[in-house]
Design an enzyme around this catalytic site. Structure first.
Site, PDB file in Angstrom:
ATOM      1  N   LYS A  80       0.852  -1.187   0.000  1.00  0.00           N
ATOM      2  CA  LYS A  80       0.000   0.000   0.000  1.00  0.00           C
ATOM      3  C   LYS A  80       0.891   1.241   0.000  1.00  0.00           C
ATOM      4  O   LYS A  80       1.955   1.249   0.635  1.00  0.00           O
ATOM      5  CB  LYS A  80      -0.888  -0.035   1.244  1.00  0.00           C
ATOM      6  CG  LYS A  80      -1.962   1.038   1.309  1.00  0.00           C
ATOM      7  CD  LYS A  80      -2.822   0.841   2.561  1.00  0.00           C
ATOM      8  CE  LYS A  80      -3.946   1.843   2.661  1.00  0.00           C
ATOM      9  NZ  LYS A  80      -4.801   1.609   3.850  1.00  0.00           N
ATOM     10  N   SER A 155      -9.629   1.369   2.917  1.00  0.00           N
ATOM     11  CA  SER A 155      -8.822   2.172   2.024  1.00  0.00           C
ATOM     12  C   SER A 155      -7.739   1.381   1.281  1.00  0.00           C
ATOM     13  O   SER A 155      -7.155   1.907   0.331  1.00  0.00           O
ATOM     14  CB  SER A 155      -8.139   3.301   2.821  1.00  0.00           C
ATOM     15  OG  SER A 155      -7.298   2.762   3.822  1.00  0.00           O
ATOM     16  N   SER A 179      -9.560  -1.024   7.127  1.00  0.00           N
ATOM     17  CA  SER A 179      -9.046  -0.855   5.761  1.00  0.00           C
ATOM     18  C   SER A 179      -8.279  -2.024   5.179  1.00  0.00           C
ATOM     19  O   SER A 179      -7.945  -1.998   3.991  1.00  0.00           O
ATOM     20  CB  SER A 179      -8.170   0.388   5.686  1.00  0.00           C
ATOM     21  OG  SER A 179      -8.986   1.521   5.562  1.00  0.00           O
TER      22      SER A 179
HETATM   23  N1  GLN Z   1     -12.915   3.463   6.391  1.00  0.00           N
HETATM   24  C1  GLN Z   1     -12.407   3.919   7.658  1.00  0.00           C
HETATM   25  C2  GLN Z   1     -12.079   5.393   7.573  1.00  0.00           C
HETATM   26  O1  GLN Z   1     -12.391   5.966   6.595  1.00  0.00           O
HETATM   27  C3  GLN Z   1     -11.209   3.123   8.039  1.00  0.00           C
HETATM   28  C4  GLN Z   1      -9.997   3.547   7.306  1.00  0.00           C
HETATM   29  C5  GLN Z   1      -8.795   2.738   7.650  1.00  0.00           C
HETATM   30  O2  GLN Z   1      -8.876   1.682   8.270  1.00  0.00           O
HETATM   31  N2  GLN Z   1      -7.666   3.266   7.272  1.00  0.00           N
HETATM   32  O3  GLN Z   1     -11.555   5.969   8.461  1.00  0.00           O
END
Ligand code: GLN
Length: 493
Positions: A80, A155, A179
Protein backbone atom coordinates in the site's frame (compact mmCIF):
# COMPACT_ATOMS: atom_id res chain seq x y z
CA UNK A 1 0.65 -25.40 -11.53
CA UNK A 2 -2.00 -22.78 -12.29
CA UNK A 3 0.09 -19.77 -11.30
CA UNK A 4 -2.79 -17.38 -11.67
CA UNK A 5 -4.82 -18.96 -8.90
CA UNK A 6 -2.33 -20.87 -6.77
CA UNK A 7 -1.82 -19.48 -3.27
CA UNK A 8 1.51 -17.83 -2.50
CA UNK A 9 2.62 -20.49 -0.01
CA UNK A 10 2.33 -23.22 -2.67
CA UNK A 11 4.38 -21.12 -5.05
CA UNK A 12 6.90 -20.43 -2.28
CA UNK A 13 7.35 -24.17 -1.74
CA UNK A 14 7.61 -24.82 -5.48
CA UNK A 15 10.30 -22.16 -5.96
CA UNK A 16 12.25 -23.55 -3.04
CA UNK A 17 12.14 -27.16 -4.23
CA UNK A 18 12.93 -26.12 -7.78
CA UNK A 19 9.71 -27.35 -9.37
CA UNK A 20 9.03 -23.84 -10.63
CA UNK A 21 11.29 -20.93 -11.52
CA UNK A 22 10.94 -17.55 -9.88
CA UNK A 23 11.12 -16.04 -13.36
CA UNK A 24 7.94 -17.87 -14.40
CA UNK A 25 6.19 -16.61 -11.29
CA UNK A 26 7.20 -13.02 -11.92
CA UNK A 27 6.21 -13.36 -15.58
CA UNK A 28 2.75 -14.56 -14.64
CA UNK A 29 2.26 -11.55 -12.36
CA UNK A 30 3.57 -9.21 -15.06
CA UNK A 31 1.15 -10.81 -17.54
CA UNK A 32 -1.76 -10.20 -15.18
CA UNK A 33 -0.65 -6.60 -14.81
CA UNK A 34 -0.34 -6.17 -18.59
CA UNK A 35 -3.79 -7.67 -19.10
CA UNK A 36 -5.81 -6.00 -16.34
CA UNK A 37 -4.04 -3.07 -14.78
CA UNK A 38 -5.17 -0.42 -17.24
CA UNK A 39 -8.74 -1.30 -16.34
CA UNK A 40 -8.43 -2.15 -12.62
CA UNK A 41 -5.90 0.52 -11.58
CA UNK A 42 -4.57 -1.37 -8.54
CA UNK A 43 -1.20 0.38 -8.59
CA UNK A 44 0.03 3.94 -8.24
CA UNK A 45 3.60 2.90 -8.97
CA UNK A 46 5.00 -0.19 -10.67
CA UNK A 47 8.52 -1.49 -10.21
CA UNK A 48 10.40 -1.84 -13.50
CA UNK A 49 9.76 -5.06 -15.39
CA UNK A 50 13.44 -5.69 -16.10
CA UNK A 51 14.43 -5.17 -12.51
CA UNK A 52 11.83 -7.66 -11.29
CA UNK A 53 12.93 -10.25 -13.84
CA UNK A 54 16.57 -9.74 -12.89
CA UNK A 55 15.74 -10.23 -9.23
CA UNK A 56 13.85 -13.40 -10.12
CA UNK A 57 16.82 -14.68 -12.14
CA UNK A 58 19.06 -14.13 -9.13
CA UNK A 59 16.75 -16.33 -7.04
CA UNK A 60 16.80 -19.06 -9.69
CA UNK A 61 20.58 -18.92 -9.98
CA UNK A 62 20.98 -19.10 -6.22
CA UNK A 63 18.76 -22.17 -6.12
CA UNK A 64 20.67 -23.86 -8.93
CA UNK A 65 23.89 -23.23 -7.03
CA UNK A 66 22.30 -24.86 -4.01
CA UNK A 67 22.43 -21.70 -1.87
CA UNK A 68 19.86 -21.62 0.92
CA UNK A 69 16.87 -19.47 -0.12
CA UNK A 70 15.15 -17.13 2.31
CA UNK A 71 11.53 -17.98 3.04
CA UNK A 72 9.78 -15.70 0.57
CA UNK A 73 12.42 -15.87 -2.15
CA UNK A 74 11.06 -14.71 -5.49
CA UNK A 75 7.49 -14.04 -4.32
CA UNK A 76 6.09 -10.86 -5.91
CA UNK A 77 4.13 -8.70 -3.49
CA UNK A 78 2.53 -5.27 -3.50
CA UNK A 79 2.62 -2.60 -0.79
CA UNK A 80 0.00 0.00 0.00
CA UNK A 81 1.29 3.42 -0.91
CA UNK A 82 1.40 4.64 2.70
CA UNK A 83 4.16 2.11 3.54
CA UNK A 84 7.47 3.68 2.60
CA UNK A 85 10.12 1.95 0.49
CA UNK A 86 13.33 3.73 -0.39
CA UNK A 87 13.58 4.16 -4.14
CA UNK A 88 9.82 4.19 -4.70
CA UNK A 89 7.33 7.02 -4.30
CA UNK A 90 4.91 7.08 -1.34
CA UNK A 91 2.02 9.30 -2.29
CA UNK A 92 -0.58 8.00 0.19
CA UNK A 93 -3.06 8.60 -2.64
CA UNK A 94 -2.61 12.34 -2.12
CA UNK A 95 -1.51 15.23 -4.29
CA UNK A 96 0.25 16.45 -1.16
CA UNK A 97 2.89 13.72 -1.53
CA UNK A 98 2.84 13.30 -5.29
CA UNK A 99 6.54 14.00 -5.62
CA UNK A 100 7.69 12.79 -2.22
CA UNK A 101 10.47 10.20 -2.14
CA UNK A 102 10.98 8.60 1.26
CA UNK A 103 14.56 8.38 2.51
CA UNK A 104 14.13 5.01 4.22
CA UNK A 105 12.20 1.72 4.13
CA UNK A 106 9.44 0.73 6.55
CA UNK A 107 10.33 -2.07 8.96
CA UNK A 108 7.57 -4.36 7.64
CA UNK A 109 8.75 -3.81 4.07
CA UNK A 110 12.37 -4.34 5.14
CA UNK A 111 11.43 -7.69 6.68
CA UNK A 112 9.75 -8.80 3.46
CA UNK A 113 12.80 -7.79 1.43
CA UNK A 114 15.07 -9.62 3.88
CA UNK A 115 12.86 -12.69 3.43
CA UNK A 116 13.50 -12.50 -0.32
CA UNK A 117 10.14 -11.10 -1.48
CA UNK A 118 10.07 -8.91 -4.62
CA UNK A 119 8.11 -5.66 -4.45
CA UNK A 120 6.01 -5.21 -7.59
CA UNK A 121 4.90 -1.70 -6.69
CA UNK A 122 2.80 0.59 -4.52
CA UNK A 123 -0.95 0.22 -4.47
CA UNK A 124 -3.82 2.65 -4.77
CA UNK A 125 -5.62 3.78 -1.65
CA UNK A 126 -8.04 6.33 -0.29
CA UNK A 127 -6.12 9.52 0.42
CA UNK A 128 -4.18 9.09 3.68
CA UNK A 129 -6.19 5.87 4.23
CA UNK A 130 -9.41 7.79 4.83
CA UNK A 131 -12.25 5.99 3.12
CA UNK A 132 -13.93 2.68 2.41
CA UNK A 133 -13.94 2.48 -1.38
CA UNK A 134 -10.58 3.77 -2.73
CA UNK A 135 -12.59 6.46 -4.50
CA UNK A 136 -10.91 9.10 -2.32
CA UNK A 137 -7.59 8.51 -4.09
CA UNK A 138 -6.38 11.72 -5.76
CA UNK A 139 -5.30 9.52 -8.68
CA UNK A 140 -8.58 7.83 -9.55
CA UNK A 141 -10.47 4.82 -8.19
CA UNK A 142 -9.58 1.11 -8.34
CA UNK A 143 -12.14 -1.33 -9.74
CA UNK A 144 -13.15 -4.61 -8.14
CA UNK A 145 -11.91 -7.63 -10.17
CA UNK A 146 -15.14 -9.48 -9.33
CA UNK A 147 -17.31 -6.82 -10.90
CA UNK A 148 -15.75 -3.86 -12.58
CA UNK A 149 -18.64 -1.56 -11.83
CA UNK A 150 -17.98 -2.20 -8.11
CA UNK A 151 -15.61 -0.64 -5.62
CA UNK A 152 -12.84 -2.88 -4.21
CA UNK A 153 -13.47 -1.45 -0.75
CA UNK A 154 -10.98 0.73 1.05
CA UNK A 155 -8.82 2.17 2.02
CA UNK A 156 -6.43 -0.67 0.99
CA UNK A 157 -8.50 -1.28 -2.16
CA UNK A 158 -5.52 -1.40 -4.52
CA UNK A 159 -3.81 -4.07 -2.40
CA UNK A 160 -6.91 -6.27 -2.16
CA UNK A 161 -7.77 -5.93 -5.85
CA UNK A 162 -4.16 -6.67 -6.88
CA UNK A 163 -4.16 -9.94 -4.93
CA UNK A 164 -7.60 -10.93 -6.23
CA UNK A 165 -6.56 -10.25 -9.83
CA UNK A 166 -3.19 -12.02 -9.63
CA UNK A 167 -1.33 -8.73 -10.03
CA UNK A 168 0.57 -9.66 -6.84
CA UNK A 169 0.78 -12.89 -4.87
CA UNK A 170 0.14 -11.10 -1.61
CA UNK A 171 0.02 -7.51 -0.41
CA UNK A 172 0.37 -5.36 2.65
CA UNK A 173 -2.38 -2.98 3.66
CA UNK A 174 -2.99 -0.82 6.69
CA UNK A 175 -6.03 -0.97 8.93
CA UNK A 176 -7.16 1.92 11.14
CA UNK A 177 -10.86 1.11 11.19
CA UNK A 178 -11.19 -1.76 8.74
CA UNK A 179 -9.05 -0.85 5.76
CA UNK A 180 -7.47 -4.30 5.38
CA UNK A 181 -10.56 -6.33 6.22
CA UNK A 182 -13.31 -4.52 4.34
CA UNK A 183 -11.47 -4.51 0.98
CA UNK A 184 -10.31 -8.11 1.50
CA UNK A 185 -13.97 -9.05 2.09
CA UNK A 186 -15.11 -7.17 -1.02
CA UNK A 187 -12.42 -8.77 -3.18
CA UNK A 188 -12.75 -12.38 -1.99
CA UNK A 189 -9.32 -12.64 -0.35
CA UNK A 190 -8.13 -13.14 3.23
CA UNK A 191 -6.91 -10.20 5.33
CA UNK A 192 -5.54 -9.83 8.85
CA UNK A 193 -5.45 -6.78 11.08
CA UNK A 194 -2.86 -7.80 13.67
CA UNK A 195 -3.03 -6.91 17.36
CA UNK A 196 -2.04 -3.28 17.91
CA UNK A 197 1.73 -3.34 18.35
CA UNK A 198 2.28 -6.79 16.84
CA UNK A 199 3.70 -5.32 13.62
CA UNK A 200 5.96 -2.29 13.55
CA UNK A 201 4.40 0.95 12.32
CA UNK A 202 7.77 2.45 11.50
CA UNK A 203 7.49 3.74 7.95
CA UNK A 204 3.70 3.63 7.86
CA UNK A 205 2.51 7.19 7.23
CA UNK A 206 0.37 7.91 10.27
CA UNK A 207 -3.39 8.43 10.04
CA UNK A 208 -4.48 7.68 13.62
CA UNK A 209 -1.46 6.43 15.53
CA UNK A 210 -3.30 4.57 18.28
CA UNK A 211 -5.35 2.60 15.72
CA UNK A 212 -3.10 2.04 12.68
CA UNK A 213 -1.69 -1.41 11.97
CA UNK A 214 0.03 -2.88 8.93
CA UNK A 215 -1.18 -6.34 7.95
CA UNK A 216 -1.25 -8.93 5.16
CA UNK A 217 -3.78 -9.60 2.41
CA UNK A 218 -3.50 -12.98 0.70
CA UNK A 219 -5.18 -15.59 -1.44
CA UNK A 220 -5.44 -18.02 1.46
CA UNK A 221 -5.29 -18.00 5.24
CA UNK A 222 -1.92 -19.75 5.08
CA UNK A 223 -0.58 -16.95 2.89
CA UNK A 224 -1.72 -14.44 5.48
CA UNK A 225 -0.10 -16.46 8.29
CA UNK A 226 3.13 -16.77 6.31
CA UNK A 227 3.36 -13.02 5.74
CA UNK A 228 2.33 -12.16 9.29
CA UNK A 229 5.09 -14.42 10.59
CA UNK A 230 7.58 -12.60 8.37
CA UNK A 231 6.65 -9.05 9.43
CA UNK A 232 5.61 -9.42 13.09
CA UNK A 233 7.81 -8.83 16.11
CA UNK A 234 9.40 -6.15 18.19
CA UNK A 235 11.00 -3.16 16.47
CA UNK A 236 13.27 -1.05 18.66
CA UNK A 237 12.60 1.85 16.31
CA UNK A 238 8.84 1.87 16.97
CA UNK A 239 8.07 2.68 20.58
CA UNK A 240 4.51 1.33 20.18
CA UNK A 241 5.64 -2.05 18.90
CA UNK A 242 5.07 -4.82 21.43
CA UNK A 243 8.12 -6.21 23.17
CA UNK A 244 7.53 -9.79 22.22
CA UNK A 245 8.57 -12.01 19.37
CA UNK A 246 5.86 -12.39 16.79
CA UNK A 247 5.07 -15.05 14.29
CA UNK A 248 5.08 -18.81 14.39
CA UNK A 249 1.43 -18.94 13.35
CA UNK A 250 1.91 -20.96 10.18
CA UNK A 251 3.20 -23.97 12.13
CA UNK A 252 -0.02 -24.33 14.14
CA UNK A 253 -2.39 -23.51 11.32
CA UNK A 254 -3.76 -27.02 10.92
CA UNK A 255 -4.31 -27.67 14.62
CA UNK A 256 -8.08 -27.69 14.12
CA UNK A 257 -10.82 -26.10 16.20
CA UNK A 258 -11.98 -28.99 18.40
CA UNK A 259 -13.15 -27.50 21.69
CA UNK A 260 -12.67 -23.91 20.55
CA UNK A 261 -15.41 -21.64 21.92
CA UNK A 262 -16.75 -19.35 19.20
CA UNK A 263 -18.72 -16.36 20.48
CA UNK A 264 -21.55 -15.00 18.33
CA UNK A 265 -23.27 -11.70 19.13
CA UNK A 266 -26.84 -11.68 17.83
CA UNK A 267 -26.71 -7.85 17.77
CA UNK A 268 -24.59 -8.17 14.64
CA UNK A 269 -27.31 -9.98 12.71
CA UNK A 270 -30.01 -7.35 13.10
CA UNK A 271 -30.77 -4.13 11.28
CA UNK A 272 -28.54 -3.08 8.42
CA UNK A 273 -27.08 -6.50 7.56
CA UNK A 274 -27.85 -7.74 4.07
CA UNK A 275 -29.76 -11.05 4.17
CA UNK A 276 -27.44 -12.86 1.77
CA UNK A 277 -24.39 -11.74 3.72
CA UNK A 278 -26.04 -12.94 6.95
CA UNK A 279 -26.77 -16.34 5.42
CA UNK A 280 -23.21 -16.86 4.19
CA UNK A 281 -21.71 -15.77 7.52
CA UNK A 282 -23.99 -18.17 9.40
CA UNK A 283 -22.75 -20.94 7.13
CA UNK A 284 -19.21 -20.00 8.06
CA UNK A 285 -20.07 -20.23 11.76
CA UNK A 286 -21.78 -23.58 11.14
CA UNK A 287 -18.59 -24.81 9.45
CA UNK A 288 -16.65 -24.05 12.62
CA UNK A 289 -19.24 -25.97 14.68
CA UNK A 290 -19.08 -28.96 12.34
CA UNK A 291 -15.28 -28.89 12.66
CA UNK A 292 -15.62 -29.30 16.42
CA UNK A 293 -16.01 -25.78 17.84
CA UNK A 294 -18.68 -24.86 20.39
CA UNK A 295 -20.82 -21.85 19.52
CA UNK A 296 -21.75 -19.63 22.48
CA UNK A 297 -23.86 -16.46 22.74
CA UNK A 298 -22.11 -13.27 23.68
CA UNK A 299 -23.07 -9.61 23.75
CA UNK A 300 -21.07 -6.64 22.53
CA UNK A 301 -23.64 -3.97 23.25
CA UNK A 302 -21.32 -0.96 23.27
CA UNK A 303 -20.33 -1.71 19.68
CA UNK A 304 -23.31 0.39 18.62
CA UNK A 305 -21.33 3.46 19.68
CA UNK A 306 -18.20 2.34 17.86
CA UNK A 307 -18.68 4.33 14.65
CA UNK A 308 -19.22 7.75 16.24
CA UNK A 309 -16.43 7.13 18.79
CA UNK A 310 -14.03 6.04 16.05
CA UNK A 311 -14.72 8.95 13.74
CA UNK A 312 -14.10 11.39 16.58
CA UNK A 313 -11.01 9.73 18.06
CA UNK A 314 -9.36 8.76 14.76
CA UNK A 315 -10.01 12.17 13.23
CA UNK A 316 -8.65 13.89 16.33
CA UNK A 317 -5.40 11.96 15.90
CA UNK A 318 -5.43 12.60 12.14
CA UNK A 319 -5.78 16.35 12.67
CA UNK A 320 -2.57 16.27 14.69
CA UNK A 321 -0.70 13.84 12.41
CA UNK A 322 -1.53 15.66 9.20
CA UNK A 323 -0.38 19.04 10.58
CA UNK A 324 3.10 18.10 9.32
CA UNK A 325 1.95 18.63 5.72
CA UNK A 326 2.46 22.37 5.69
CA UNK A 327 4.41 23.01 2.52
CA UNK A 328 7.71 23.16 4.39
CA UNK A 329 8.74 19.64 5.27
CA UNK A 330 7.21 17.27 2.71
CA UNK A 331 5.97 17.20 -0.84
CA UNK A 332 3.77 19.94 -2.22
CA UNK A 333 4.39 23.66 -1.67
CA UNK A 334 2.07 26.39 -2.92
CA UNK A 335 1.93 30.14 -2.37
CA UNK A 336 5.55 30.36 -1.20
CA UNK A 337 5.90 33.96 -2.35
CA UNK A 338 3.30 35.21 0.15
CA UNK A 339 3.11 35.04 3.95
CA UNK A 340 3.83 31.88 5.94
CA UNK A 341 0.14 31.46 6.84
CA UNK A 342 -0.78 32.03 3.22
CA UNK A 343 1.62 29.28 2.15
CA UNK A 344 0.14 26.82 4.66
CA UNK A 345 -3.36 27.61 3.46
CA UNK A 346 -2.57 27.41 -0.25
CA UNK A 347 -0.60 24.17 0.17
CA UNK A 348 -3.29 22.43 2.17
CA UNK A 349 -6.07 23.76 0.01
CA UNK A 350 -4.49 22.32 -3.13
CA UNK A 351 -2.84 19.28 -1.57
CA UNK A 352 -5.68 17.70 0.40
CA UNK A 353 -8.90 16.30 -1.02
CA UNK A 354 -12.38 16.89 0.38
CA UNK A 355 -12.53 13.88 2.72
CA UNK A 356 -9.14 14.65 4.29
CA UNK A 357 -10.22 18.25 4.89
CA UNK A 358 -13.46 17.03 6.47
CA UNK A 359 -11.51 14.74 8.84
CA UNK A 360 -9.10 17.49 9.85
CA UNK A 361 -12.01 19.82 10.58
CA UNK A 362 -13.87 17.18 12.63
CA UNK A 363 -10.73 16.27 14.54
CA UNK A 364 -9.70 19.84 15.23
CA UNK A 365 -13.21 20.62 16.46
CA UNK A 366 -13.35 17.54 18.70
CA UNK A 367 -10.10 18.59 20.39
CA UNK A 368 -10.82 22.29 20.71
CA UNK A 369 -11.14 23.87 24.10
CA UNK A 370 -14.70 23.82 25.38
CA UNK A 371 -15.64 20.85 23.16
CA UNK A 372 -12.91 18.40 24.08
CA UNK A 373 -14.80 16.92 27.07
CA UNK A 374 -18.06 16.58 25.12
CA UNK A 375 -16.49 14.90 22.09
CA UNK A 376 -12.95 13.56 22.36
CA UNK A 377 -13.10 12.48 25.98
CA UNK A 378 -16.48 10.82 25.52
CA UNK A 379 -15.09 8.92 22.56
CA UNK A 380 -12.27 7.73 24.83
CA UNK A 381 -14.86 6.48 27.34
CA UNK A 382 -16.61 4.52 24.61
CA UNK A 383 -13.25 3.09 23.66
CA UNK A 384 -12.87 1.75 27.21
CA UNK A 385 -16.39 0.34 27.16
CA UNK A 386 -15.78 -1.50 23.89
CA UNK A 387 -12.56 -2.97 25.31
CA UNK A 388 -14.43 -4.02 28.48
CA UNK A 389 -17.17 -5.70 26.42
CA UNK A 390 -14.56 -7.72 24.56
CA UNK A 391 -12.79 -8.64 27.80
CA UNK A 392 -16.09 -9.93 29.22
CA UNK A 393 -16.81 -11.86 26.02
CA UNK A 394 -13.37 -13.49 26.06
CA UNK A 395 -14.15 -14.88 29.52
CA UNK A 396 -16.63 -17.23 27.85
CA UNK A 397 -15.26 -17.63 24.33
CA UNK A 398 -11.90 -17.89 22.55
CA UNK A 399 -12.73 -16.12 19.31
CA UNK A 400 -15.69 -14.06 18.10
CA UNK A 401 -17.30 -14.72 14.72
CA UNK A 402 -19.55 -12.39 12.77
CA UNK A 403 -19.95 -10.45 9.57
CA UNK A 404 -17.09 -8.42 8.10
CA UNK A 405 -19.22 -5.96 6.14
CA UNK A 406 -22.95 -5.16 6.04
CA UNK A 407 -23.14 -5.70 2.26
CA UNK A 408 -21.07 -7.06 -0.59
CA UNK A 409 -19.10 -4.62 -2.78
CA UNK A 410 -21.23 -1.62 -3.67
CA UNK A 411 -21.22 0.24 -6.98
CA UNK A 412 -18.63 2.85 -7.85
CA UNK A 413 -20.12 6.26 -7.08
CA UNK A 414 -22.94 4.81 -4.97
CA UNK A 415 -21.83 6.29 -1.65
CA UNK A 416 -19.36 8.87 -2.82
CA UNK A 417 -21.52 11.85 -1.96
CA UNK A 418 -22.82 10.48 1.31
CA UNK A 419 -20.02 10.30 3.89
CA UNK A 420 -22.25 8.86 6.60
CA UNK A 421 -23.39 5.97 4.39
CA UNK A 422 -19.72 5.37 3.55
CA UNK A 423 -18.75 5.39 7.25
CA UNK A 424 -21.36 2.70 7.93
CA UNK A 425 -19.47 0.19 5.79
CA UNK A 426 -17.05 -0.08 8.74
CA UNK A 427 -19.70 -0.91 11.32
CA UNK A 428 -18.33 -4.43 11.96
CA UNK A 429 -14.63 -3.74 11.67
CA UNK A 430 -14.07 -0.65 13.80
CA UNK A 431 -14.53 -2.19 17.25
CA UNK A 432 -11.41 -4.35 16.90
CA UNK A 433 -9.35 -1.20 16.25
CA UNK A 434 -10.88 0.60 19.23
CA UNK A 435 -9.85 -2.35 21.42
CA UNK A 436 -6.53 -3.04 19.65
CA UNK A 437 -7.49 -6.68 18.99
CA UNK A 438 -6.51 -8.89 16.05
CA UNK A 439 -9.20 -9.63 13.46
CA UNK A 440 -9.20 -11.78 10.34
CA UNK A 441 -11.55 -11.91 7.38
CA UNK A 442 -11.93 -15.07 5.31
CA UNK A 443 -14.19 -15.50 2.27
CA UNK A 444 -17.15 -17.76 3.15
CA UNK A 445 -19.55 -17.50 0.24
CA UNK A 446 -20.98 -15.34 -2.49
CA UNK A 447 -24.14 -13.36 -3.02
CA UNK A 448 -26.61 -13.91 -5.84
CA UNK A 449 -24.57 -11.92 -8.31
CA UNK A 450 -21.37 -13.78 -7.49
CA UNK A 451 -19.75 -11.11 -5.30
CA UNK A 452 -17.70 -12.45 -2.38
CA UNK A 453 -18.90 -12.48 1.24
CA UNK A 454 -16.48 -12.85 4.18
CA UNK A 455 -16.71 -13.87 7.80
CA UNK A 456 -14.78 -11.87 10.39
CA UNK A 457 -13.05 -13.59 13.31
CA UNK A 458 -11.79 -11.50 16.24
CA UNK A 459 -9.36 -12.86 18.80
CA UNK A 460 -7.59 -12.09 22.05
CA UNK A 461 -4.66 -9.71 21.93
CA UNK A 462 -1.57 -11.42 20.48
CA UNK A 463 -3.48 -14.62 19.80
CA UNK A 464 -3.24 -14.45 16.03
CA UNK A 465 -2.38 -18.17 16.02
CA UNK A 466 -5.84 -19.20 17.26
CA UNK A 467 -7.50 -16.75 14.93
CA UNK A 468 -5.63 -17.97 11.86
CA UNK A 469 -6.23 -21.61 12.83
CA UNK A 470 -9.96 -20.95 12.96
CA UNK A 471 -9.80 -19.08 9.67
CA UNK A 472 -8.07 -22.06 8.09
CA UNK A 473 -10.89 -24.29 9.36
CA UNK A 474 -13.50 -22.04 7.70
CA UNK A 475 -11.47 -22.13 4.51
CA UNK A 476 -11.28 -25.93 4.54
CA UNK A 477 -15.09 -26.08 4.51
CA UNK A 478 -14.87 -24.83 0.91
CA UNK A 479 -17.80 -22.41 1.12
CA UNK A 480 -16.22 -19.95 -1.27
CA UNK A 481 -15.45 -21.21 -4.70
CA UNK A 482 -12.94 -20.22 -7.25
CA UNK A 483 -10.55 -17.42 -7.95
CA UNK A 484 -11.57 -14.15 -9.49
CA UNK A 485 -12.40 -14.24 -13.13
CA UNK A 486 -10.09 -12.89 -15.77
CA UNK A 487 -12.97 -11.25 -17.60
CA UNK A 488 -14.15 -9.05 -14.75
CA UNK A 489 -17.68 -10.40 -14.58
CA UNK A 490 -19.57 -7.76 -16.54
CA UNK A 491 -22.76 -9.65 -15.75
CA UNK A 492 -22.80 -8.07 -12.28
CA UNK A 493 -23.65 -4.77 -13.94
N1 GLN B 1 -12.92 3.46 6.39
C1 GLN B 1 -12.41 3.92 7.66
C2 GLN B 1 -12.08 5.39 7.57
O1 GLN B 1 -12.39 5.97 6.60
C3 GLN B 1 -11.21 3.12 8.04
C4 GLN B 1 -10.00 3.55 7.31
C5 GLN B 1 -8.79 2.74 7.65
O2 GLN B 1 -8.88 1.68 8.27
N2 GLN B 1 -7.67 3.27 7.27
O3 GLN B 1 -11.56 5.97 8.46
Amino acid sequence: MDLRNAPAHTIRDAIRDGSIEARAVVESVLDAIARDESDLHCYLHLAGRDRLLEEADRVDEARRRGDPLPLLAGIPCALKDNIVVKGMPATCGSKMLERFHPPYTATAARRLLDAGALITGKTNMDEFAMGSSTENSAFGATRNPWGRDRVPGGSSGGSAAAVAAGEALFALGSDTGGSIRQPAAFCGVAGLKPTYGAVSRRGLVAFASSFDQIGPIGRSVRDVAMVFDAIAGVDPRDSTSATREGGGTEETLDAGVAGLRVGVAEEFFREGLDAEVARAVRRGIEALRVAGAAVVDISLSSSRFAIPAYYIAADAEASANLARFDGVRYGLRRGASGSLGGMYRATRNDGFGAEVKRRILIGTFALSSGYREAWYERAMKVRSLVAADYAAAFEICDIIAGPATPTTAFRLGEKQNDPLAMYLSDVYTISANLAGLPALVVPCGSDRSGLPVAIQLTGRAFDEATLLGAGAAVERAGLFSGGPRADGGEHHG
